[in-house]
Design a protein around this motif. Structure first.
Motif, PDB file in Angstrom:
ATOM      1  N   GLU A   1      36.744  14.044  -2.986  1.00 23.10           N
ATOM      2  CA  GLU A   1      36.429  12.806  -2.272  1.00 23.10           C
ATOM      3  C   GLU A   1      37.246  12.687  -1.008  1.00 23.10           C
ATOM      4  O   GLU A   1      38.457  12.849  -1.012  1.00 23.10           O
ATOM      5  N   LYS A   2      36.552  12.395   0.099  1.00 24.22           N
ATOM      6  CA  LYS A   2      37.243  12.288   1.379  1.00 24.22           C
ATOM      7  C   LYS A   2      37.675  10.861   1.672  1.00 24.22           C
ATOM      8  O   LYS A   2      38.681  10.609   2.292  1.00 24.22           O
ATOM      9  N   VAL A   3      36.887   9.903   1.214  1.00 24.67           N
ATOM     10  CA  VAL A   3      37.182   8.492   1.461  1.00 24.67           C
ATOM     11  C   VAL A   3      36.891   7.756   0.171  1.00 24.67           C
ATOM     12  O   VAL A   3      35.910   8.055  -0.496  1.00 24.67           O
TER      13      VAL A   3
ATOM     14  N   SER B   1      23.523  14.636   1.178  1.00 23.68           N
ATOM     15  CA  SER B   1      24.852  15.213   1.002  1.00 23.68           C
ATOM     16  C   SER B   1      25.358  15.689   2.355  1.00 23.68           C
ATOM     17  O   SER B   1      24.563  16.089   3.210  1.00 23.68           O
ATOM     18  N   CYS B   2      26.660  15.653   2.554  1.00 23.99           N
ATOM     19  CA  CYS B   2      27.198  16.314   3.745  1.00 23.99           C
ATOM     20  C   CYS B   2      27.056  17.825   3.535  1.00 23.99           C
ATOM     21  O   CYS B   2      26.949  18.302   2.402  1.00 23.99           O
ATOM     22  N   ASN B   3      27.044  18.553   4.639  1.00 20.32           N
ATOM     23  CA  ASN B   3      26.881  20.020   4.557  1.00 20.32           C
ATOM     24  C   ASN B   3      27.946  20.629   3.661  1.00 20.32           C
ATOM     25  O   ASN B   3      27.687  21.551   2.891  1.00 20.32           O
ATOM     26  N   SER B   4      29.147  20.081   3.773  1.00 17.64           N
ATOM     27  CA  SER B   4      30.281  20.656   3.062  1.00 17.64           C
ATOM     28  C   SER B   4      30.107  20.564   1.542  1.00 17.64           C
ATOM     29  O   SER B   4      30.323  21.534   0.817  1.00 17.64           O
ATOM     30  N   CYS B   5      29.711  19.408   1.047  1.00 20.67           N
ATOM     31  CA  CYS B   5      29.508  19.266  -0.403  1.00 20.67           C
ATOM     32  C   CYS B   5      28.339  20.119  -0.881  1.00 20.67           C
ATOM     33  O   CYS B   5      28.362  20.659  -1.981  1.00 20.67           O
ATOM     34  N   ASN B   6      27.312  20.220  -0.065  1.00 24.72           N
ATOM     35  CA  ASN B   6      26.125  20.947  -0.511  1.00 24.72           C
ATOM     36  C   ASN B   6      26.353  22.448  -0.526  1.00 24.72           C
ATOM     37  O   ASN B   6      25.978  23.127  -1.481  1.00 24.72           O
TER      38      ASN B   6
ATOM     39  N   LYS C   1      26.611   7.196   3.649  1.00 24.38           N
ATOM     40  CA  LYS C   1      27.697   8.051   3.145  1.00 24.38           C
ATOM     41  C   LYS C   1      27.132   9.223   2.339  1.00 24.38           C
ATOM     42  O   LYS C   1      26.096   9.082   1.681  1.00 24.38           O
ATOM     43  N   CYS C   2      27.867  10.324   2.358  1.00 22.06           N
ATOM     44  CA  CYS C   2      27.533  11.457   1.485  1.00 22.06           C
ATOM     45  C   CYS C   2      27.499  10.966   0.039  1.00 22.06           C
ATOM     46  O   CYS C   2      28.414  10.270  -0.406  1.00 22.06           O
ATOM     47  N   PHE C   3      26.452  11.344  -0.677  1.00 17.82           N
ATOM     48  CA  PHE C   3      26.319  10.897  -2.061  1.00 17.82           C
ATOM     49  C   PHE C   3      27.523  11.320  -2.890  1.00 17.82           C
ATOM     50  O   PHE C   3      27.943  10.617  -3.809  1.00 17.82           O
ATOM     51  N   TYR C   4      28.087  12.462  -2.573  1.00 22.84           N
ATOM     52  CA  TYR C   4      29.145  13.028  -3.420  1.00 22.84           C
ATOM     53  C   TYR C   4      30.555  12.630  -2.991  1.00 22.84           C
ATOM     54  O   TYR C   4      31.360  12.209  -3.811  1.00 22.84           O
ATOM     55  N   CYS C   5      30.880  12.765  -1.695  1.00 22.24           N
ATOM     56  CA  CYS C   5      32.287  12.628  -1.292  1.00 22.24           C
ATOM     57  C   CYS C   5      32.538  11.411  -0.398  1.00 22.24           C
ATOM     58  O   CYS C   5      33.674  11.184   0.011  1.00 22.24           O
ATOM     59  N   TYR C   6      31.502  10.652  -0.047  1.00 20.63           N
ATOM     60  CA  TYR C   6      31.610   9.444   0.782  1.00 20.63           C
ATOM     61  C   TYR C   6      31.922   9.732   2.247  1.00 20.63           C
ATOM     62  O   TYR C   6      32.240   8.808   2.998  1.00 20.63           O
TER      63      TYR C   6
HETATM   64 ZN    ZN Z   1      30.222  15.308   0.962  1.00 22.04          ZN
END
Ligand code: ZN
Length: 337
Positions: A334-336, A258-263, A214-219
């Motif tokens: 957070e997405k999930v 991180s996902c691209n979006s959060c980064n 999972k993305c560290f930030y938004c899951y």
């Molecule tokens: Zn993310």
């Protein structure tokens, strides 16, 4: 900051699989080979895999790794490793299969599911060697193979295997093991006894399992492969702090996936400092790295402290030094949950 166990009381099949790969004890690389063989064969629930059919998939993995990393077992080699070495010379698959069926599975089938003091909750096969000369695939394996995270597992196993064999093959004391990150190449590397640089593995594949994919930030689910690839290696304390009094921002302790979006997407983090809530998450992620065996454990301890309390103090003091304006701290959407 309380410790959170990687495998909870109610683990998913993915947690159990990663428990085996990341936290299983290894005196040889056979668990990695068996995990790779199962991912490679993609068997279905209820299927009986005879040892003679499993053998080539399993043994070829070991033979392949022996080419670059001669030490695949920490005890004496024995007949199975000798057979893999012979196969690398003569490519005689029949001999390899015979030796593997006779000697290759002795401990690995028994030990595969054991993490810590007992087996994980979800098992991926049942041992039917006595009745049917093979293993029978469970529903849990199918659930794992059909899950959204499944495409990442082959890389995760390979990466963990490369880290462990690197530690065995460098021939230096365990407490001196230290790996570094090349941000441009996206690779973890180290130095051998002769101070020569050795690339070990992709940093994305090495770190993904410890974040449970999972993305560290938004899951958001991370994808390491193909068109869905969406993973960045992010500096938790941003790279712009590199010159900030002695902060080792490139250390593994400070690198999260991180996902691209959060980064770097709309409302992304870029070079902001995350909120203090996320500092707790970094501590937990780092303790997950330390909970597995060498070499990430030694690297993280060298970078952040030998005890839990020292590591907490290290993160807190680093945060206090750089967080000049707490009201400006970054939080993800957070997405999930
Ligand atoms: Zn993310």
């Amino acid at each position: 900051m309380d410790a959170v166990p990687f495998i909870s009381n109610n683990p998913t099949v993915e947690d159990c699989w990663r428990g085996v790969v990341l936290y299983g004890r290894n005196t040889a690389s056979y668990k990695f080979a068996l995990a790779s063989a199962l991912l490679d064969m993609r068997p279905v629930a209820g299927q009986l895999i005879k040892l003679e059919d499993l053998a080539p998939h399993f043994a070829k993995q070991i033979a392949r790794h022996l080419v670059e990393s001669p030490k695949q077992i920490t005890t004496s080699k024995g007949k199975f490793i000798d057979a893999c070495l012979a196969f690398n010379q003569d490519q005689n698959l029949n001999s390899l299969v015979d030796a593997t069926v006779a000697h290759g599975f002795t401990n690995v089938i028994d030990a595969f599911h054991v993490v810590g003091s007992g087996p994980v909750l979800h098992k991926f096969f049942e041992d039917e060697r006595r009745a049917n000369k093979g293993i029978r695939i469970t529903d849990e394996f199918t659930k794992l193979a059909e899950g959204i995270q499944s495409p990442n597992f082959a890389q995760e196993v390979e990466s963990r295997w490369r880290l462990v064999e690197m530690a065995w093959n460098l021939g230096i004391a365990v407490n001196l093991l230290n790996v570094k990150h090349d941000h441009v190449a996206g690779e973890i590397f180290t130095f051998d006894k002769g101070a020569r640089r050795k690339t070990v593995t992709s940093s994305r594949a090495a770190l993904n399992g410890y974040q449970k994919g999972k993305c560290f930030y938004c899951y958001a689910d991370l994808s390491l492969v193909g068109e869905a690839m969406n993973v960045d290696v992010d500096h938790f304390f941003p790279h712009k702090l590199k010159q900030h009094a002695g902060i080792n921002v490139d250390g593994i302790w400070n690198l999260v996936l991180s996902c691209n979006s959060c980064n770097r997407g709309t409302n992304g983090k870029f070079d902001r400092i995350p909120s203090v809530n996320l500092l707790q998450k970094l501590h937990t992620r780092n303790e997950y790295l330390i909970g597995s065996h060498h070499p990430l454990r030694e690297t993280l301890m060298a970078q952040t402290g030998l005890t839990v309390s020292k590591r907490i103090t290290f993160l807190d003091s680093t945060y206090k030094r750089v967080q000049l304006n707490p009201g400006f701290a970054w939080e993800p959407v957070e997405k999930v949950s």
